[in-house]
Design a protein around this motif. Sequence first.
Motif, mmCIF file in Angstrom:
data_model
loop_
_atom_site.group_PDB
_atom_site.id
_atom_site.type_symbol
_atom_site.label_atom_id
_atom_site.label_comp_id
_atom_site.label_asym_id
_atom_site.label_seq_id
_atom_site.Cartn_x
_atom_site.Cartn_y
_atom_site.Cartn_z
ATOM 1 N N ASN A 1 15.964 -4.144 -32.191
ATOM 2 C CA ASN A 1 16.084 -3.869 -33.664
ATOM 3 C C ASN A 1 14.852 -3.746 -34.319
ATOM 4 O O ASN A 1 13.725 -4.162 -33.673
ATOM 5 C CB ASN A 1 17.332 -4.697 -34.140
ATOM 6 C CG ASN A 1 16.889 -6.074 -34.291
ATOM 7 O OD1 ASN A 1 15.696 -6.497 -34.088
ATOM 8 N ND2 ASN A 1 17.860 -6.971 -34.434
ATOM 9 N N GLN A 2 15.055 -3.327 -35.544
ATOM 10 C CA GLN A 2 13.631 -3.463 -36.304
ATOM 11 C C GLN A 2 13.134 -4.899 -36.590
ATOM 12 O O GLN A 2 11.839 -4.875 -36.738
ATOM 13 C CB GLN A 2 13.844 -2.942 -37.796
ATOM 14 C CG GLN A 2 14.273 -1.381 -37.751
ATOM 15 C CD GLN A 2 14.626 -0.891 -39.072
ATOM 16 O OE1 GLN A 2 14.663 -1.606 -40.210
ATOM 17 N NE2 GLN A 2 14.629 0.504 -39.199
ATOM 18 N N GLU B 1 16.537 3.603 -28.162
ATOM 19 C CA GLU B 1 16.500 3.301 -29.516
ATOM 20 C C GLU B 1 17.859 3.676 -30.443
ATOM 21 O O GLU B 1 18.324 4.619 -29.874
ATOM 22 C CB GLU B 1 15.399 4.554 -30.269
ATOM 23 C CG GLU B 1 14.015 4.495 -29.970
ATOM 24 C CD GLU B 1 13.029 5.267 -30.600
ATOM 25 O OE1 GLU B 1 13.581 6.267 -31.116
ATOM 26 O OE2 GLU B 1 11.938 4.951 -30.476
#
Length: 213
Positions: free
Chosen positions: A86-87, A162
């Motif tokens: 994740n980010q 992604e």
Amino acid sequence: MMPAPSDQELLKARLAQARRLLALAQSGLHYATSAFDKERYAEIAGIAHQQLAAMASMQAGDVAALFAPETGYANPKLDVRCAVFNQAGQILLVREAVDNLWSLPGGWADVGVSPAENAAKEVREESGYTVNVVRLLAVWDMLKHGHPPSVFHIWKLVFLGEIVQAGEISGAETDAAQFFDIDDLPALSTGRILPEQIRRLDELRNNSDVEFD
């Protein structure tokens, strides 16, 4: 004076011999044309089944059933996994229903789909997340890493995925999905993935390298 091998090292060496013996028998049965040769290769396979059963605390018949689908020229089995971050830099893990331990989403390669398609499908089924597969991160021979001994010789392909969107788990093999900090991982299913491999995948995603054995 060389140190004595550990029990784990001895077990791995014996497993390697039994796996090789079984592979030779399987390939021999595939190519043999005479009844005499087929009988001898079947006998060799039976010996290998007995050896593997003794090391895995199983019945020889159960080992034979386990390897029954393995026909033709003997090849390693292919395990396809996907590393999804994740980010915040956390990695997506799924909990295996069979042992309540965590792993990267993935599994055996399926016939009819490419390795990348297989990885994306496993992520969707086991975690609910739809992902785009970006690139290959690693090709590992599990015999060259610190996994527990296995009756199979397994090659592992790990892709980078992604996130496109979240969803619901649809498969029966996992019962939870969660993102974890690289330095604060849960109890892992080490037959599937090792903590040092997850750390290495985190490094590989930040460069253009592909690691392979």
